[in-house]
Scaffold this motif. Structure first.
Motif, PDB file in Angstrom:
ATOM      1  N   THR A  36       0.819  -1.220   0.000  1.00  0.00           N
ATOM      2  CA  THR A  36       0.000   0.000   0.000  1.00  0.00           C
ATOM      3  C   THR A  36       0.850   1.266   0.000  1.00  0.00           C
ATOM      4  N   SER A  37       2.089   1.187  -0.479  1.00  0.00           N
ATOM      5  CA  SER A  37       3.012   2.317  -0.388  1.00  0.00           C
ATOM      6  C   SER A  37       2.478   3.574  -1.065  1.00  0.00           C
ATOM      7  N   ASN A  38       1.941   3.436  -2.292  1.00  0.00           N
ATOM      8  CA  ASN A  38       1.452   4.610  -3.014  1.00  0.00           C
ATOM      9  C   ASN A  38       0.275   5.259  -2.288  1.00  0.00           C
ATOM     10  N   PHE A  39      -0.630   4.414  -1.797  1.00  0.00           N
ATOM     11  CA  PHE A  39      -1.783   4.916  -1.049  1.00  0.00           C
ATOM     12  C   PHE A  39      -1.328   5.644   0.215  1.00  0.00           C
ATOM     13  N   GLU A  40      -0.373   5.061   0.905  1.00  0.00           N
ATOM     14  CA  GLU A  40       0.103   5.658   2.159  1.00  0.00           C
ATOM     15  C   GLU A  40       0.821   6.981   1.919  1.00  0.00           C
ATOM     16  N   MET A  41       1.577   7.072   0.830  1.00  0.00           N
ATOM     17  CA  MET A  41       2.271   8.326   0.548  1.00  0.00           C
ATOM     18  C   MET A  41       1.269   9.451   0.332  1.00  0.00           C
ATOM     19  N   ASP A  42       0.228   9.156  -0.440  1.00  0.00           N
ATOM     20  CA  ASP A  42      -0.810  10.154  -0.683  1.00  0.00           C
ATOM     21  C   ASP A  42      -1.527  10.505   0.615  1.00  0.00           C
ATOM     22  N   LEU A  43      -1.783   9.497   1.432  1.00  0.00           N
ATOM     23  CA  LEU A  43      -2.464   9.702   2.703  1.00  0.00           C
ATOM     24  C   LEU A  43      -1.648  10.606   3.624  1.00  0.00           C
ATOM     25  N   ASN A  44      -0.358  10.333   3.722  1.00  0.00           N
ATOM     26  CA  ASN A  44       0.507  11.157   4.569  1.00  0.00           C
ATOM     27  C   ASN A  44       0.552  12.607   4.086  1.00  0.00           C
ATOM     28  N   ALA A  45       0.590  12.790   2.769  1.00  0.00           N
ATOM     29  CA  ALA A  45       0.622  14.143   2.219  1.00  0.00           C
ATOM     30  C   ALA A  45      -0.658  14.896   2.563  1.00  0.00           C
ATOM     31  N   ARG A  46      -1.805  14.221   2.498  1.00  0.00           N
ATOM     32  CA  ARG A  46      -3.076  14.869   2.834  1.00  0.00           C
ATOM     33  C   ARG A  46      -3.115  15.265   4.314  1.00  0.00           C
ATOM     34  N   ILE A  47      -2.622  14.397   5.167  1.00  0.00           N
ATOM     35  CA  ILE A  47      -2.631  14.690   6.604  1.00  0.00           C
ATOM     36  C   ILE A  47      -1.725  15.877   6.913  1.00  0.00           C
ATOM     37  N   ALA A  48      -0.510  15.868   6.357  1.00  0.00           N
ATOM     38  CA  ALA A  48       0.416  16.977   6.592  1.00  0.00           C
ATOM     39  C   ALA A  48      -0.178  18.286   6.092  1.00  0.00           C
ATOM     40  N   SER A  49      -0.886  18.224   4.970  1.00  0.00           N
ATOM     41  CA  SER A  49      -1.479  19.428   4.397  1.00  0.00           C
ATOM     42  C   SER A  49      -2.580  19.985   5.288  1.00  0.00           C
ATOM     43  N   VAL A  50      -3.477  19.128   5.792  1.00  0.00           N
ATOM     44  CA  VAL A  50      -4.584  19.608   6.602  1.00  0.00           C
ATOM     45  C   VAL A  50      -4.104  20.106   7.966  1.00  0.00           C
ATOM     46  N   LEU A  51      -2.998  19.587   8.441  1.00  0.00           N
ATOM     47  CA  LEU A  51      -2.424  20.067   9.707  1.00  0.00           C
ATOM     48  C   LEU A  51      -1.538  21.291   9.495  1.00  0.00           C
ATOM     49  N   ALA A  52      -1.305  21.660   8.240  1.00  0.00           N
ATOM     50  CA  ALA A  52      -0.430  22.790   7.892  1.00  0.00           C
ATOM     51  C   ALA A  52       0.948  22.619   8.514  1.00  0.00           C
ATOM     52  N   SER A  53       1.428  21.385   8.498  1.00  0.00           N
ATOM     53  CA  SER A  53       2.731  21.080   9.093  1.00  0.00           C
ATOM     54  C   SER A  53       3.824  21.100   8.043  1.00  0.00           C
ATOM     55  N   PRO A  54       4.919  21.792   8.281  1.00  0.00           N
ATOM     56  CA  PRO A  54       6.073  21.620   7.396  1.00  0.00           C
ATOM     57  C   PRO A  54       6.553  20.177   7.456  1.00  0.00           C
ATOM     58  N   VAL A  55       7.171  19.714   6.382  1.00  0.00           N
ATOM     59  CA  VAL A  55       7.476  18.291   6.226  1.00  0.00           C
ATOM     60  C   VAL A  55       8.973  18.064   6.109  1.00  0.00           C
ATOM     61  N   ILE A  56       9.444  17.010   6.767  1.00  0.00           N
ATOM     62  CA  ILE A  56      10.799  16.505   6.564  1.00  0.00           C
ATOM     63  C   ILE A  56      10.695  15.082   6.032  1.00  0.00           C
ATOM     64  N   VAL A  57      11.426  14.806   4.971  1.00  0.00           N
ATOM     65  CA  VAL A  57      11.449  13.475   4.357  1.00  0.00           C
ATOM     66  C   VAL A  57      12.698  12.742   4.832  1.00  0.00           C
ATOM     67  N   SER A  58      12.490  11.539   5.347  1.00  0.00           N
ATOM     68  CA  SER A  58      13.615  10.698   5.766  1.00  0.00           C
ATOM     69  C   SER A  58      13.635   9.449   4.901  1.00  0.00           C
ATOM     70  N   THR A  59      14.825   9.069   4.442  1.00  0.00           N
ATOM     71  CA  THR A  59      14.936   7.869   3.604  1.00  0.00           C
ATOM     72  C   THR A  59      16.241   7.152   3.907  1.00  0.00           C
ATOM     73  N   PRO A  60      16.244   5.823   3.859  1.00  0.00           N
ATOM     74  CA  PRO A  60      17.483   5.084   4.109  1.00  0.00           C
ATOM     75  C   PRO A  60      18.274   4.858   2.824  1.00  0.00           C
ATOM     76  N   ALA A  61      19.585   4.881   2.935  1.00  0.00           N
ATOM     77  CA  ALA A  61      20.415   4.529   1.777  1.00  0.00           C
ATOM     78  C   ALA A  61      20.290   3.034   1.486  1.00  0.00           C
ATOM     79  N   ALA A  62      20.371   2.228   2.548  1.00  0.00           N
ATOM     80  CA  ALA A  62      20.076   0.786   2.467  1.00  0.00           C
ATOM     81  C   ALA A  62      20.743   0.084   1.288  1.00  0.00           C
ATOM     82  N   ASN A  63      22.034   0.334   1.095  1.00  0.00           N
ATOM     83  CA  ASN A  63      22.828  -0.335   0.063  1.00  0.00           C
ATOM     84  C   ASN A  63      22.356  -0.054  -1.365  1.00  0.00           C
ATOM     85  N   ARG A  64      21.567   1.011  -1.545  1.00  0.00           N
ATOM     86  CA  ARG A  64      21.133   1.367  -2.895  1.00  0.00           C
ATOM     87  C   ARG A  64      22.069   2.403  -3.496  1.00  0.00           C
ATOM     88  N   GLU A  65      22.071   2.478  -4.787  1.00  0.00           N
ATOM     89  CA  GLU A  65      22.869   3.505  -5.457  1.00  0.00           C
ATOM     90  C   GLU A  65      22.252   4.867  -5.188  1.00  0.00           C
TER      91      GLU A  65
END
Length: 697
Positions: free
Chosen positions: A118-147
């Motif tokens: 459900t990754s795509n659904f969850e990403m959209d869901l999180n964006a909607r929640i952050a928007s309605v709360l008027a919260s600035p957003v920080i994105v965190s991501t792991p390198a996890a051996n990827r290029e």
């Protein structure tokens, strides 16, 4: 001006707890009372979610129930949205958020942890929640051996998704990056136009955080602990399956290995215990016994009689299934693992520009001095002129954990005193990394003879012989004090194990008081909800005379000034102004007169009652023309009984942080800990001592 921040990720298995902890610590320093809120939780990961709540609540002392910290389960959210009730869904989140906002100065919101399906659904869901709360957003991501290009692509997709919902994405944090690749990641992130204007941070992989501990393995496999339950903080660097004979198995064992074998392998069980006691072999972390064959009672009896045991675990699985499960374990940060928590905080503090990030998040806020803000300012001040502090109680676990944090954050240089072999062994057992710390054993240090001669010269007029002087400096308290006196350290902190007398006596004999100061005294820095004040003397002098009380007032004012407190001194008594008489109030009145003559530049008022000192309304009635009444910042108590009870009452009833006692009046700083001190108490006292030394050059 925002009162919240939304932390999201790019995918499942983001391992963003280090970022969560770092942001919470930074926000508490800057804004005071911070709530933690996950709008949606995955019930399928119930234990993980509960551990996450427990981790944040226990470390940051949040007085919240789990039910207050989330709005919906993922299944509930999905049903509402799929049923066309999106408005009701968002209203429920806003309601829960507002309840936290009303009772807190800031709310850190953390998005969902993502399910692969459900990754795509969850990403959209999180964006909607952050928007309605008027919260600035920080994105965190792991390198996890990827290029790096794949990591950047994931970040761009997430940022674009949030911006499409009119969210203000203010930062991107990439974690778990191989240290040698950090510069490359920084360069790639900075060159991406979509991320322009954001705060960009790259956190390297941490061997401490990225390695599972025995406690994590016990929870993951539902294992039982036969022996070594007090050693579950040990890291497990690798796993070795014990199927060969002992002499053949020894070749594959390295430091931190956990050996997994069946319960009937008496040779491997005995050999593993012996291995850890042999200087010719690495130190293994534990032994895990699988369920095919139970451990013989005689073997258990044999182990029980061994003095130095290793942790021994048992699981109700066969060796094949156990090995398979161990391959899938993901390192975590559990509430019980103080070492990993501190490593996460250290990592964030070292690699994220918290000063720039906090300004970006909260912009300019009202000038309240909260405890965490005060602690932040102390750390900043200590780092400006780095000092060297000696800790005589080098074998105490709390001292070692505090030292690990201080060294990792590069606040001061430290020296530990004690048996070097024992200290290093304990550092290894606790899973700490203190390669840059100095350890001195007074029993065999080349400095001991030098210090003995110097101590003899200082004390020979008091009848001390050369032999007595040499013997005295073998004591860690005297040795540490001599380090400060001789300029080999800038200050000393002791008292976690030793009494106040054992800490102060060497200082009085060796360092002595400043010129013009007749008495050594103390203050506590009381970090109240919205300000920091000083209480003195609450720890040293039982019943000071008027002259001594005047000296305590002046020393306390100078200490307050050192730590950024504008000194307005209240000489406390049971009456205000000329309203009362009696020996006790007369002493305070006389002390006030003496202090004013000694330091006419200071604002000093007394005798004055506590309520008149802190309440402008009361001050307007009792002492309307005073510059101190209603605005006092330095509180001088008439005796130890009053001062000690008052500071403890305020601390317990209001939740104030009491930093101290801070000793004042000596030529060089020596500070005393209580024997019930916590790790934060030690860290704060070391920082305080470093700052004191900056003013005594």
């Amino acid at each position: 001006m925002s009162k919240s921040l939304y932390l999201t990720t790019t995918e499942a298995d983001s391992q963003k707890k280090a970022v969560t902890l770092g942001l919470m610590e930074m926000l508490i320093r800057r804004t005071g009372k911070v709530a933690y809120f996950k709008p949606i939780i995955h019930v399928s990961e119930k234990n993980t979610v509960e551990d996450n709540f427990r981790l944040v609540k226990s470390y940051f002392n949040l007085t919240l129930h789990n039910e207050q910290m989330y709005a919906y389960t993922f299944d509930e959210a999905e049903r509402l949205i799929s049923g066309g009730l999106q408005d009701e869904f968002l209203e429920g989140i806003v309601k829960k958020y507002k309840e936290l906002e009303e009772s807190h100065s800031f709310v850190l919101c953390e998005g969902t942890d993502f399910d692969l399906l459900t990754s795509n659904f969850e990403m959209d869901l999180n964006a909607r929640i952050a928007s309605v709360l008027a919260s600035p957003v920080i994105v965190s991501t792991p390198a996890a051996n990827r290029e790096v290009r794949n990591v950047l692509q994931a970040v761009k997709i997430t940022v674009e998704s949030f911006k499409s919902k009119k969210c203000d994405v203010i930062g991107t944090i990439v974690n778990r990056v191989p240290e040698q690749n950090c510069p490359q990641y920084q360069q790639v992130l900075k060159s991406e136009p979509l991320l322009s204007g954001q705060h960009l941070a790259v956190l390297p992989e941490s061997s401490i955080i990225g390695t599972p501990t025995l406690l994590e393995i016990v929870k993951y496999l539902n294992a039982s602990v036969l022996f070594g339950g007090d050693q579950l903080s040990r890291s497990v660097n690798n796993v070795s399956i014990g199927v060969m004979r002992l002499e053949n198995h020894l070749w594959g064992v390295t430091d931190g290995t956990m050996i997994v074998t069946t319960g009937d392998r008496a040779d491997l069980i005995a050999g593993s215990i012996l291995m850890n006691q042999s200087s010719n072999f690495p130190e293994i972390s534990a032994l895990m016994l699988t369920s095919e064959h139970p451990v013989d009672k005689m073997i258990l009896k044999l182990i029980e009689g061994v003095k130095y045991k290793i942790p021994i675990l048992t699981v109700n699985e066969d060796i094949t299934r156990t090995a398979s499960k161990l391959d899938t374990i993901k390192p975590d940060i559990l509430p019980e693992n103080a070492t990993k928590i501190q490593a996460a905080l250290n990592l964030f503090d070292a690699y994220a520009d918290t000063e720039a990030l906090s300004k970006l998040i909260i912009e300019s806020r009202a000038s309240k001095v909260t405890p965490k803000m005060f602690e932040y300012e102390l750390i900043h001040k200590a780092k400006m002129q780095k000092r060297h502090i000696v800790l005589p109680e080098g074998t105490d676990d709390r001292i070692l954990r505090a030292a690990d944090s201080i060294i990792a954050r590069n606040i001061v240089d430290l020296t530990l005193l004690g048996n070097e072999k024992k200290i290093k062994a304990r550092i290894l057992e606790l899973g700490l990394d203190m390669t840059n710390i100095q350890i001195i054993d007074p029993q065999n240090s080349p400095l001991t003879a030098k210090y003995g001669e110097a101590f003899y010269e200082l004390r020979k007029s008091k009848g001390t012989t050369p032999e007595e002087a040499k013997l005295a400096v073998l004591d860690v308290s005297y040795f540490g004090t001599m380090m400060v006196y001789m300029g080999d350290a800038d200050g000393m902190v002791s008292g976690a194990v030793h009494s106040t007398a054992e800490t102060i006596r060497p200082g009085l004999q060796i360092i002595k008081t400043k010129p013009g100061v007749s008495i050594v005294s103390s203050v506590f820095l009381m970090c109240l909800e919205d300000r920091v004040v000083a209480y003195g003397d609450c720890a040293v002098n039982p019943d000071p005379t008027a002259e001594e009380l005047a000296n305590i007032a002046i020393s306390s004012a100078e200490t307050g000034y050192t730590f950024g407190i504008d000194p307005r001194v209240a000489m406390l008594s049971y009456s205000t102004g000329d309203s009362g008489t009696g020996a006790d109030v007369d002493k305070v009145r006389k002390a006030t007169e003496i202090a004013r003559k000694m330091r006419p530049d200071l604002k000093i008022e007394g005798p004055i009652q506590y309520d008149a000192a802190v309440s402008k309304a009361v001050a307007a009635t009792k002492m309307p023309d005073s510059e101190v009444a209603g605005n006092a910042t330095i509180f001088v108590f008439p005796d130890l009984n009053t001062g000690n009870n008052t500071y403890k009452a305020v601390q317990r009833e209001t939740g104030a942080i009491a930093i101290g006692p801070i000793l004042q009046g000596m030529n060089k700083p020596v500070n005393d800990l209580s024997r019930g001190c916590t790790i934060p108490d030690i860290i704060n006292t070391v920082i305080i001592t470093a700052i004191q030394s900056q003013t005594q050059e």
